[in-house]
Design a protein around this motif. Structure first.
Motif, PDB file in Angstrom:
ATOM      1  N   GLU A 199       0.799  -1.310   0.000  1.00 29.74           N
ATOM      2  CA  GLU A 199      -0.038  -0.042  -0.183  1.00 29.74           C
ATOM      3  C   GLU A 199       0.949   1.298  -0.056  1.00 29.74           C
ATOM      4  O   GLU A 199       2.044   1.147   0.347  1.00 29.74           O
ATOM      5  N   TRP A 200       0.339   2.320  -0.337  1.00 30.04           N
ATOM      6  CA  TRP A 200       1.142   3.813  -0.212  1.00 30.04           C
ATOM      7  C   TRP A 200       0.619   4.152   1.175  1.00 30.04           C
ATOM      8  O   TRP A 200      -0.435   3.942   1.587  1.00 30.04           O
ATOM      9  N   ARG A 205       5.266   3.924  -1.323  1.00 26.86           N
ATOM     10  CA  ARG A 205       4.722   2.582  -1.530  1.00 26.86           C
ATOM     11  C   ARG A 205       5.551   1.541  -0.958  1.00 26.86           C
ATOM     12  O   ARG A 205       6.634   1.234  -1.566  1.00 26.86           O
TER      13      ARG A 205
END
Length: 209
Positions: free
Chosen positions: A112-113, A140
């Motif tokens: 995920e970011w 990220r």
């Protein structure tokens, strides 16, 4: 509390810099651009106001550290306070308390970011002027297996770092890409800091290094 006026000091340059931090990464970054400084860590109990937006939380924490050290300093100097937080969604992540906390934290970032935000507070004691600002970098994290995350935790690197990883160490194997300032992810946005120092009367002159 936040002072965002634009100052440009045109008198005699200040010579003394105090870093209100024990972070070896922040000290390394100041050293690599030739700043001579004294590290005086603040040991205050940090007060987090969760009603603030994340960037202002980071600036508030930086200001608490900065003002704590400045209050005991008689010389004319610039005190640098910095605090780095990691924000995933609407959640602010601090330093993991134990291995389970580190695993849960890194698992939430996995694939995920997220945002890394460093708040800065600089205080010029001789002029009684403070400047606040912040820097945000998007990061990220690559999709990694549970076994890889556990092996990373076993290196002990996550435990003194917000978000549970360090981009400059083994944690570089977790970071797929970033958008923004790399040094901010290490804990000190160098270009922004240099601009703030200049406004308070400390210009970095490479001729003198």
């Amino acid at each position: 509390m936040l002072n965002n006026k634009i100052y440009k000091y045109c008198g005699e340059n200040v010579k003394n810099i105090i870093l209100a931090s024990a972070s070896p990464r922040r000290q390394q970054l100041l050293e690599q651009i030739g700043i001579k400084f004294k590290a005086v860590p603040s040991n205050i109990e940090e007060v987090i106001d969760n009603t603030l937006e994340p960037s202002r939380i980071a600036m508030s924490l930086a200001g608490q550290k900065c003002k704590d050290i400045a209050s005991g300093t008689a010389e004319d100097c610039i005190v640098i306070g910095a605090d780095t937080i990691v924000v995933s969604g609407s959640k602010v992540l601090g330093k993991p308390k134990n291995e389970e906390d580190a695993f849960n934290m890194l698992s939430s970032l996995n694939g995920e970011w997220h945002q890394v935000i460093t708040g800065l507070c600089l205080y010029r004691t001789g002029l009684n002027i403070s400047l606040y600002d912040s820097e945000t970098t998007k990061v990220r994290i690559a999709k990694k297996s549970d076994d890889f995350i556990k092996a990373y935790i076993a290196t002990k690197e996550p435990f003194d770092k917000a978000g549970g990883y360090g981009i400059q160490g083994y944690g570089s194997l977790l970071v797929e890409r970033i958008e923004g300032c790399y040094f901010n992810v290490m804990g000190l946005p160098i270009y922004k800091l240099s601009c703030m120092l200049d406004r308070l009367g400390y210009s970095i002159n490479l001729d003198n290094i």
